[in-house]
Scaffold this active site. Structure first.
Site, PDB file in Angstrom:
ATOM      1  CB  CYS A  74      10.264   0.213   1.677  1.00  0.00           C
ATOM      2  SG  CYS A  74      10.217  -1.150   2.576  1.00  0.00           S
TER       3      CYS A  74
ATOM      4  CG  HIS B   5      -6.797  -6.940  -5.856  1.00  0.00           C
ATOM      5  ND1 HIS B   5      -7.702  -7.371  -4.918  1.00  0.00           N
ATOM      6  CD2 HIS B   5      -5.979  -7.946  -6.559  1.00  0.00           C
ATOM      7  CE1 HIS B   5      -7.311  -8.478  -4.633  1.00  0.00           C
ATOM      8  NE2 HIS B   5      -6.310  -8.777  -5.462  1.00  0.00           N
TER       9      HIS B   5
ATOM     10  CD  GLU C 117       4.398  -2.425   5.279  1.00  0.00           C
ATOM     11  OE1 GLU C 117       3.874  -1.335   4.604  1.00  0.00           O
ATOM     12  OE2 GLU C 117       5.480  -2.732   5.498  1.00  0.00           O
TER      13      GLU C 117
END
Length: 146
Positions: free
Chosen positions: A37, A78, A130
């Site tokens: 991550c 985005h 997520e």
């Protein structure tokens, strides 16, 4: 849209609104202990926001659904989360764009807008998925909002 049953907490309010939405965003956790991550990667986040209150506005809404989506989707869809002021702090873990911190931030952003509304609705919970197998539920601390 995924049909989902969300965890909920009993509350004393007459109305409970839930708004589901998706937004696509990239992020990284600026700490090597985050493993993979710590590398730039993206997710299609799925969020459910729960808003509660006793009074409706002049249109008969607790909150207009489209307003809730606009507050989140227009800001984060985005985008690179690390590029937002909410998540800049390479040495401040409370500002890393972890799912936990993103969920808290969504709640705070929505609540900040709700505070200006005459009917005083409250963002009582944010459910943020997520990945298909990982999610966080954020609720303001007891006594903080509700």
């Amino acid at each position: 849209m995924i049909q989902q049953i969300y965890p909920s907490v009993p509350h004393p309010y007459r109305y409970e609104l839930n708004k589901d939405m998706h937004f696509a965003a990239a992020h990284y956790i600026p700490d090597e202990r985050a493993g993979n991550c710590s590398e730039l990667h993206g997710h299609t986040y799925f969020a459910n926001l729960t808003i509660v209150g006793n009074e409706l506005d002049e249109c008969g809404f607790l909150v207009n659904f489209s307003l809730v989506k606009k507050l989140i989707h227009d800001r984060f869809d985005h985008s690179l989360l690390n590029g937002h002021a909410d998540f800049t702090g390479d040495k401040q873990p409370e500002r890393y764009p972890t799912t936990e911190n993103v969920a808290r931030t969504l709640c705070e952003l929505v609540q900040s807008h709700l505070d200006g509304m005459a009917n005083k609705p409250i963002c009582s919970q944010v459910f943020l998925r997520e990945t298909p197998s990982s999610y966080v539920v954020y609720r303001p601390a007891a006594g903080a909002v509700i």
